[in-house]
Design a protein around this motif. Structure first.
Motif, PDB file in Angstrom:
ATOM      1  N   ARG A  65      -8.724   2.643  -2.532  1.00 50.88           N
ATOM      2  CA  ARG A  65      -9.609   3.261  -3.527  1.00 50.88           C
ATOM      3  C   ARG A  65      -9.505   2.560  -4.881  1.00 50.88           C
ATOM      4  NH1 ARG A  65      -6.533   7.315  -1.655  1.00 50.88           N
ATOM      5  NH2 ARG A  65      -5.536   7.433  -3.694  1.00 50.88           N
ATOM      6  N   GLY A  66      -8.285   2.096  -5.211  1.00 58.18           N
ATOM      7  CA  GLY A  66      -8.071   1.422  -6.491  1.00 58.18           C
ATOM      8  C   GLY A  66      -7.089   2.116  -7.405  1.00 58.18           C
ATOM      9  N   ASP A  67      -6.618   3.315  -7.013  1.00 57.34           N
ATOM     10  CA  ASP A  67      -5.673   4.043  -7.865  1.00 57.34           C
ATOM     11  C   ASP A  67      -4.327   4.268  -7.176  1.00 57.34           C
ATOM     12  OD1 ASP A  67      -6.487   5.833  -5.927  1.00 57.34           O
ATOM     13  OD2 ASP A  67      -6.921   7.465  -7.323  1.00 57.34           O
ATOM     14  N   GLU A  68      -4.104   3.591  -6.065  1.00 62.39           N
ATOM     15  CA  GLU A  68      -2.880   3.778  -5.298  1.00 62.39           C
ATOM     16  C   GLU A  68      -1.676   3.090  -5.936  1.00 62.39           C
ATOM     17  OE1 GLU A  68      -6.216   3.738  -2.195  1.00 62.39           O
ATOM     18  OE2 GLU A  68      -5.752   2.672  -4.023  1.00 62.39           O
ATOM     19  N   ARG A  69      -0.504   3.465  -5.400  1.00 58.50           N
ATOM     20  CA  ARG A  69       0.745   2.753  -5.672  1.00 58.50           C
ATOM     21  C   ARG A  69       1.086   1.991  -4.395  1.00 58.50           C
ATOM     22  NH1 ARG A  69       3.547   3.734 -10.057  1.00 58.50           N
ATOM     23  NH2 ARG A  69       5.486   3.052  -9.097  1.00 58.50           N
ATOM     24  N   VAL A  70       1.213   0.671  -4.524  1.00 55.02           N
ATOM     25  CA  VAL A  70       1.467  -0.201  -3.372  1.00 55.02           C
ATOM     26  C   VAL A  70       2.835  -0.848  -3.542  1.00 55.02           C
ATOM     27  CG1 VAL A  70       0.687  -2.261  -2.137  1.00 55.02           C
ATOM     28  CG2 VAL A  70      -0.996  -0.645  -3.038  1.00 55.02           C
ATOM     29  N   LEU A  71       3.601  -0.925  -2.463  1.00 53.59           N
ATOM     30  CA  LEU A  71       4.907  -1.576  -2.450  1.00 53.59           C
ATOM     31  C   LEU A  71       4.858  -2.755  -1.491  1.00 53.59           C
ATOM     32  CD1 LEU A  71       7.988  -1.696  -3.076  1.00 53.59           C
ATOM     33  CD2 LEU A  71       8.315  -0.116  -1.152  1.00 53.59           C
ATOM     34  N   ASP A  72       5.357  -3.905  -1.945  1.00 57.47           N
ATOM     35  CA  ASP A  72       5.470  -5.091  -1.086  1.00 57.47           C
ATOM     36  C   ASP A  72       6.954  -5.357  -0.850  1.00 57.47           C
ATOM     37  OD1 ASP A  72       5.414  -7.549   0.187  1.00 57.47           O
ATOM     38  OD2 ASP A  72       4.120  -8.512  -1.281  1.00 57.47           O
ATOM     39  N   ARG A  78       6.902   7.929  -2.635  1.00 57.49           N
ATOM     40  CA  ARG A  78       6.336   7.401  -3.875  1.00 57.49           C
ATOM     41  C   ARG A  78       5.099   6.526  -3.666  1.00 57.49           C
ATOM     42  NH1 ARG A  78       9.563   3.759  -8.387  1.00 57.49           N
ATOM     43  NH2 ARG A  78       7.816   3.503  -9.786  1.00 57.49           N
ATOM     44  N   PHE A  79       4.958   5.873  -2.502  1.00 58.86           N
ATOM     45  CA  PHE A  79       3.923   4.857  -2.336  1.00 58.86           C
ATOM     46  C   PHE A  79       2.836   5.281  -1.342  1.00 58.86           C
ATOM     47  CE2 PHE A  79       7.685   2.683  -3.841  1.00 58.86           C
ATOM     48  CZ  PHE A  79       7.164   1.971  -4.907  1.00 58.86           C
ATOM     49  N   ASP A  80       1.607   4.890  -1.664  1.00 60.85           N
ATOM     50  CA  ASP A  80       0.456   5.177  -0.806  1.00 60.85           C
ATOM     51  C   ASP A  80       0.301   4.122   0.292  1.00 60.85           C
ATOM     52  OD1 ASP A  80      -0.772   7.400  -2.445  1.00 60.85           O
ATOM     53  OD2 ASP A  80      -0.677   5.796  -3.942  1.00 60.85           O
ATOM     54  N   LEU A  81       0.683   2.900  -0.021  1.00 61.28           N
ATOM     55  CA  LEU A  81       0.549   1.777   0.908  1.00 61.28           C
ATOM     56  C   LEU A  81       1.764   0.878   0.752  1.00 61.28           C
ATOM     57  CD1 LEU A  81      -1.110  -0.084   2.852  1.00 61.28           C
ATOM     58  CD2 LEU A  81      -2.172  -1.071   0.802  1.00 61.28           C
ATOM     59  N   ILE A  82       2.351   0.490   1.876  1.00 56.62           N
ATOM     60  CA  ILE A  82       3.475  -0.453   1.865  1.00 56.62           C
ATOM     61  C   ILE A  82       3.080  -1.635   2.736  1.00 56.62           C
ATOM     62  CG2 ILE A  82       5.900  -0.836   2.471  1.00 56.62           C
ATOM     63  CD1 ILE A  82       6.386   2.141   1.902  1.00 56.62           C
ATOM     64  N   VAL A  83       3.297  -2.846   2.206  1.00 57.36           N
ATOM     65  CA  VAL A  83       2.992  -4.072   2.932  1.00 57.36           C
ATOM     66  C   VAL A  83       4.255  -4.923   3.022  1.00 57.36           C
ATOM     67  CG1 VAL A  83       0.557  -4.062   2.216  1.00 57.36           C
ATOM     68  CG2 VAL A  83       2.237  -5.315   0.836  1.00 57.36           C
ATOM     69  N   SER A  84       4.293  -5.765   4.021  1.00 55.79           N
ATOM     70  CA  SER A  84       5.382  -6.733   4.147  1.00 55.79           C
ATOM     71  C   SER A  84       4.851  -7.924   4.926  1.00 55.79           C
ATOM     72  CB  SER A  84       6.590  -6.126   4.854  1.00 55.79           C
ATOM     73  OG  SER A  84       7.646  -7.074   4.908  1.00 55.79           O
ATOM     74  N   SER A  85       4.992  -9.096   4.356  1.00 55.32           N
ATOM     75  CA  SER A  85       4.469 -10.310   4.983  1.00 55.32           C
ATOM     76  C   SER A  85       5.599 -11.288   5.281  1.00 55.32           C
ATOM     77  CB  SER A  85       3.444 -10.976   4.051  1.00 55.32           C
ATOM     78  OG  SER A  85       2.923 -12.145   4.646  1.00 55.32           O
ATOM     79  N   LEU A 139       1.573  -1.661   6.450  1.00 59.49           N
ATOM     80  CA  LEU A 139       1.039  -2.876   7.067  1.00 59.49           C
ATOM     81  C   LEU A 139       2.131  -3.933   7.085  1.00 59.49           C
ATOM     82  CD1 LEU A 139      -2.443  -3.196   5.281  1.00 59.49           C
ATOM     83  CD2 LEU A 139      -1.996  -2.387   7.594  1.00 59.49           C
ATOM     84  N   ILE A 140       2.531  -4.347   8.274  1.00 59.24           N
ATOM     85  CA  ILE A 140       3.578  -5.366   8.416  1.00 59.24           C
ATOM     86  C   ILE A 140       3.020  -6.526   9.247  1.00 59.24           C
ATOM     87  CG2 ILE A 140       5.864  -5.902   9.328  1.00 59.24           C
ATOM     88  CD1 ILE A 140       6.548  -2.932   9.028  1.00 59.24           C
ATOM     89  N   ALA A 141       3.168  -7.733   8.734  1.00 58.80           N
ATOM     90  CA  ALA A 141       2.856  -8.931   9.495  1.00 58.80           C
ATOM     91  C   ALA A 141       4.124  -9.765   9.539  1.00 58.80           C
ATOM     92  CB  ALA A 141       1.726  -9.720   8.826  1.00 58.80           C
ATOM     93  N   ASP A 142       4.542 -10.139  10.730  1.00 57.31           N
ATOM     94  CA  ASP A 142       5.779 -10.913  10.831  1.00 57.31           C
ATOM     95  C   ASP A 142       5.677 -11.875  11.994  1.00 57.31           C
ATOM     96  OD1 ASP A 142       8.499 -11.687  10.267  1.00 57.31           O
ATOM     97  OD2 ASP A 142       8.781  -9.678   9.433  1.00 57.31           O
TER      98      ASP A 142
END
Length: 198
Positions: A76-83, A152-159, A189-192
């Protein structure tokens, strides 16, 4: 739409890998020239081809994949994202572009073995180059013990980061920590490149 073209400097993932491929090709070429082992020409070509594909993937391909993944995440544009394992910010800063009212947080242990030139200062410079520094926050932290409160986070990513933890228990701890700091209904979302089936 977020551009694949990046303004920052993102280095090479696991720089020893293409270096070993190129070194192997050079050794093969040396053996062809000086020892007349002509049958090694195909090995040299394969090694150079693998190095080329590897360098393309780390310099451009991962950006194409992550642009598609982030576009499909319906941000949406207002999230908290963690990488997790943000490195020089390749995915973190691309995610931050989707967050005009949100915030992107990156954690890393800043290992140069896992990525060339990996340092918090480099990621900060890349955030400035991409125009997202005001909505990016960086931490030195192990993904197995995240310094954040639960949910705390709406979306977590890991590449291509979790596989760098060298034992199954540690990788499980990283996934458990990601789950802990993800809000109910959030996305991960995890890509490994290895251990992903587990």
């Amino acid at each position: 739409m977020i551009s694949v073209k990046r303004n920052g400097r993102y280095g090479i993932d696991a720089p020893y890998a293409p270096a070993m491929m190129i070194a192997g090709a050079v050794i093969c070429i040396g053996l062809i020239v000086f020892a007349h082992l002509f049958q090694l020409w195909i090995t040299a070509v394969i090694l150079l081809g693998m190095a080329g594909v590897y360098l393309h993937t780390t310099r451009r391909g991962k950006f194409q994949v992550w642009r598609s993944l982030l576009a499909g995440a319906a941000i949406r544009g207002d999230e908290r994202v963690l990488d997790l394992g943000c490195g020089r910010g390749a995915v973190l800063l691309m995610a931050a572009e989707y967050l005009p009212r949100g915030h992107a947080v990156g954690v890393d242990i800043w290992s140069i073995k896992d990525q060339s030139g990996n340092a918090m200062a480099t990621t900060e410079q890349n955030a400035l180059a991409e125009g997202v520094a005001g909505r990016v926050e960086l931490h030195t932290a192990d993904m197995r013990q995240l310094p954040f409160e639960s949910g705390r986070f709406d979306l977590i990513v890991s590449s291509v980061a979790i596989h760098n933890i060298n034992n199954a228990l540690g990788r499980d701890q990283a996934i458990d920590e990601a789950w802990r700091v993800l809000r109910p209904g959030g996305r991960l979302l995890i890509a490994d490149i290895s251990k992903s089936r587990r």
